[in-house]
Design a protein around this motif. Structure first.
Motif, short mmCIF file in Angstrom:
data_model
loop_
_atom_site.label_atom_id
_atom_site.label_comp_id
_atom_site.label_asym_id
_atom_site.label_seq_id
_atom_site.Cartn_x
_atom_site.Cartn_y
_atom_site.Cartn_z
N CYS A 95 0.83 -1.19 0.00
CA CYS A 95 0.00 0.00 0.00
C CYS A 95 0.87 1.25 0.00
N GLU A 96 0.59 2.17 -0.91
CA GLU A 96 1.35 3.42 -0.98
C GLU A 96 0.63 4.49 -0.16
N THR A 141 -3.71 1.71 -2.29
CA THR A 141 -3.33 3.02 -1.78
C THR A 141 -4.45 3.55 -0.89
N ARG A 170 -3.51 9.48 0.17
CA ARG A 170 -2.46 9.47 -0.85
C ARG A 170 -3.01 9.90 -2.21
#
Length: 362
Positions: free
Chosen positions: A222-223, A322, A326
């Protein structure tokens, strides 16, 4: 009998505390959660944490502790998620006031313990940066955790330190935390997430969102944050571990340095000297920068192609998911547009909503 949970870093830690209270105890009155009003710039355009003077309609609990109620409001231009949390969850949310340093928080804890006579006291941190030394290059937000750790260590009462979701805050990798953690006391499940599921639909916390996602079985990378940090979503994500509070204090240079502080300014200066920065300085600089930026629009014809470009680049980096925080920043939107972006994307592409995260198209 009352339980007391100290949300070590505020923000999402308070939401995680409510989830953990139900998961671990699940009986009697909901816990009192002592937490910061520190929601970062996505919610609160004013840098740093809020104190009692920044709210209306607080409820007194002790001479130095106030609770945030559903009808409490942050004084403009400040913002806070706490009134809405108080409206949607059955817990009492008591306000940590860091403006009198670790000594002031210690006094708050002592007053609460005397007033409540709690059957248990937990200090909860999502991610585990409370176990940091202070000089790690990936550390981003050590001050709040260091203050609550320093205060908890000075209270004459048994306090259990808990770390949920090691590494999920994107600061200290889970592998580096492994030898600092004690036994696992609980592994969160999808059922444990249900009491806070409606909160996850709007609350901006990334670490607690990933904690809930891993409890629901979501795995991948996950960003998060404006810097685009990649956080692994693994089988260890839903686990809650005990850690030794004294060991944590002995390791945490910042927490030891601020034990005797009586102001937030003193604590912040120690952070500059030990960590090389103050996270509030970062917020001040970013807030000033944001005032010069023009936000984009929420027109689907403009947003969806931008989303496609972001997803293509992110998947090439090995990212699978994400957060909406973000996405909001990556698409050039401001914090006020986050909920609108979320609604737009879920309506347009519901199959990609891996609640409470966004799954990238592959």
């Amino acid at each position: 009998m009352t339980r007391l949970i100290v949300a070590a870093g505020g923000g999402g830690d308070a939401v995680a505390a409510a989830m953990l209270d139900s998961a671990l105890y699940g009986h009697g009155e909901p816990a009192v959660i002592l937490t910061y009003a520190w929601d970062r710039l996505l919610v609160d355009p004013v840098p740093g944490p809020r104190g009692p003077a920044n709210f209306t309609a607080l409820r007194p609990l002790t001479p130095h502790v106030w609770s945030v109620a559903a009808d409490s409001q942050p004084v403009a231009p400040a913002g806070s998620t706490l009134p809405r949390l108080a409206a949607e969850l059955p817990h009492t949310f008591a306000l940590i006031d860091p403006h009198h340093g670790a000594q002031g928080i210690t006094r708050q804890l002592e007053e609460l313990i005397e007033h409540l006579a709690p059957e248990s006291i937990d200090l909860l941190d999502v991610g585990g940066d409370i176990l940091a030394q202070g000089d790690e290059p990936t550390l981003r937000s050590p001050l709040g955790d260091a203050l609550t750790l320093a205060a908890s260590a000075q209270v004459n009462a048994p306090i259990r330190l808990l770390v949920a979701g090691p590494g999920l805050d994107g600061e200290i990798p889970a592998t580096d935390l492994r030898d600092r953690l004690g036994p696992c006391v609980h592994s969160l499940s999808a059922k444990d997430v249900e009491p806070i599921s409606s909160v996850l639909d709007w609350h901006p916390s990334e670490a607690t969102a990933m904690l809930a996602a891993t409890a629901r079985g979501i795995r991948g990378r996950c960003e998060v944050r404006d810097a685009g940090v990649a956080v692994p979503l693994t089988d260890d994500g839903p686990n809650v571990y005990m850690a030794d509070l004294d060991d944590a204090l002995n390791r945490n240079r910042l927490a030891r340095a601020i034990l005797a502080t009586s102001s937030l300014e003193e604590a912040e200066q120690q952070s500059r000297e030990i960590c090389g920065y103050s996270e509030i300085d970062y917020e001040r600089n970013k807030a000033a920068w944001l005032t010069t930026q023009t936000a984009g629009t929420l027109d689907a014809a403009e947003v969806l192609p931008q989303l496609d470009a972001f997803e293509e680049a992110a998947t090439s980096r090995g990212i699978t998911h994400t957060t909406f925080r973000r996405l909001t920043e990556a698409l050039g939107l401001n914090g006020n547009q986050r909920s609108g972006l979320r609604d737009l994307l879920i309506t347009s592409r519901p199959e990609q909503y891996a609640a409470p995260l966004w799954q990238l198209h592959r």
